[in-house]
Design an enzyme around this catalytic site. Structure first.
Site, short mmCIF file in Angstrom:
data_model
loop_
_atom_site.label_atom_id
_atom_site.label_comp_id
_atom_site.label_asym_id
_atom_site.label_seq_id
_atom_site.Cartn_x
_atom_site.Cartn_y
_atom_site.Cartn_z
N HIS A 145 -35.33 46.95 84.23
CA HIS A 145 -36.00 47.99 85.03
C HIS A 145 -37.29 48.44 84.35
CE1 HIS A 145 -36.81 51.73 87.22
NE2 HIS A 145 -37.03 52.25 86.03
N SER A 210 -38.20 46.75 90.90
CA SER A 210 -37.14 46.11 90.08
C SER A 210 -35.82 46.01 90.83
CB SER A 210 -36.94 46.90 88.78
OG SER A 210 -36.57 48.23 89.09
FE FE Z 1 -38.08 54.00 85.60
#
Ligand code: FE
Ligand code: HBI
Length: 295
Positions: A145, A210
């Protein structure tokens, strides 16, 4: 957003949910007072590298037509795709580009150390990666992420300047007791922001970029509201941390985001005292709905 309190294994409060932090914040004394720690590259297993490779492969294939141009252009600057990159290799390129560097942290860190790192052009990247059973969703930001979602846009000079200004603003917000309001702005821009580009509506928020599922949903679905970014509106609006967003805020450019957020926020925090909070899924008077999503 409540202060993150990390004392050993006591529950961390992050957003509305409390749960013990995933990371190992002791690390045998290797965690510095600013919460940074060495990226222990040798500790990554073949399985860790393989999860990174699979996440990168799947997510990068989803980007065309959904991720903003600047992100797609900068993504290759992360370097290796088939294994977890070494932070110092990314920093060789990133520091030259915008003066930023990524630093390893054990996971979520309290707001003042977080803001302090951003204000010093250091982006805290969690150094562990999710487990195979968390392939589609991990409750706390992991290295994928942070690296894949957040770092490419730090190569963009205007966005990089905005991120540093956000960190400096965060320290001021903390002094004014306004971290909750400011974290909503972070959420609706840096994490889940959309941008109107010549080619159409695109994602620039790390939480969208992400996420395998939320990327197409945020840009194409007719379900969520899409509202032109307004600082007070965003800072009034609660958000959900474990489901797709019900509302997205749209900017016209990174320069617009930088210019909008450059002035001192003190008057905004004062105005927010007199305004009610809004749930994540409503339209409010004055909302400028973003233009229809181009096919
Ligand atoms: Fe973040
Ligand atoms: N810590 N490592 C890390 N990464 C984040 O994105 C992060 C954090 N601590 C606090 C935080 N984000 C949010 O509260 C921001 O709104 C400040």
């Amino acid at each position: 957003m409540a202060e993150i309190v990390i004392q050993g294994a006591s529950p961390a409060v992050y957003g509305q949910s409390t749960r013990p932090p995933r990371g190992d914040y002791a690390r045998g004394g290797q965690v510095n007072t600013d919460y940074t720690c060495p990226q222990n590259y040798a500790a990554y297993t073949a399985a860790d590298h393989d999860i990174y490779r699979r996440l990168y492969e799947r997510q990068s294939a989803l980007l065309p037509g959904l991720a903003c141009d600047e992100f797609i252009t900068a993504l290759p600057l992360l370097g290796v795709k088939t294994q977890i990159p070494r932070f110092e290799k990314i920093n060789d390129r990133l520091y030259r580009a915008t003066g930023w560097e990524v630093v390893a942290v054990p996971g979520l860190i309290p707001e003042v150390p977080f803001f302090t790192l951003l204000a010093n052009r250091k982006f805290p990247v969690t150094d562990w990666i999710r487990r195979p059973d968390e392939f589609d969703y991990v409750v706390e930001p992991d290295i994928f992420h942070d690296l894949f979602g957040h770092v490419p846009l730090l190569f963009n000079p205007v966005f990089a300047d905005h991120m540093q200004a956000y960190g400096a603003g965060g320290l001021k917000a903390h002094a004014l007791g306004a971290c909750e309001q400011l974290s909503r702005l972070y959420w609706y821009t840096i994490e889940f922001g959309l941008i109107q580009q010549k080619s159409g509506l695109r994602a620039y928020g790390a939480g969208i970029l992400s996420s395998a599922g939320e990327l197409a949903y945020a840009v194409k679905s007719s379900v969520p509201h899409r509202i032109a970014l307004n600082l007070l509106r965003a800072m009034r609006t609660r958000y959900k941390i474990d489901s797709y967003q019900k509302t997205y805020f749209v900017i016209d450019s990174f320069q617009q985001l930088f210019d909008m957020t450059a002035p001192d926020f003190t008057p905004l925090y004062a105005a927010l005292q007199r305004l009610t909070e809004l749930p994540a899924d409503v339209q409010a008077p004055g909302d400028v709905m973003a233009s229809a999503v181009m096919a």
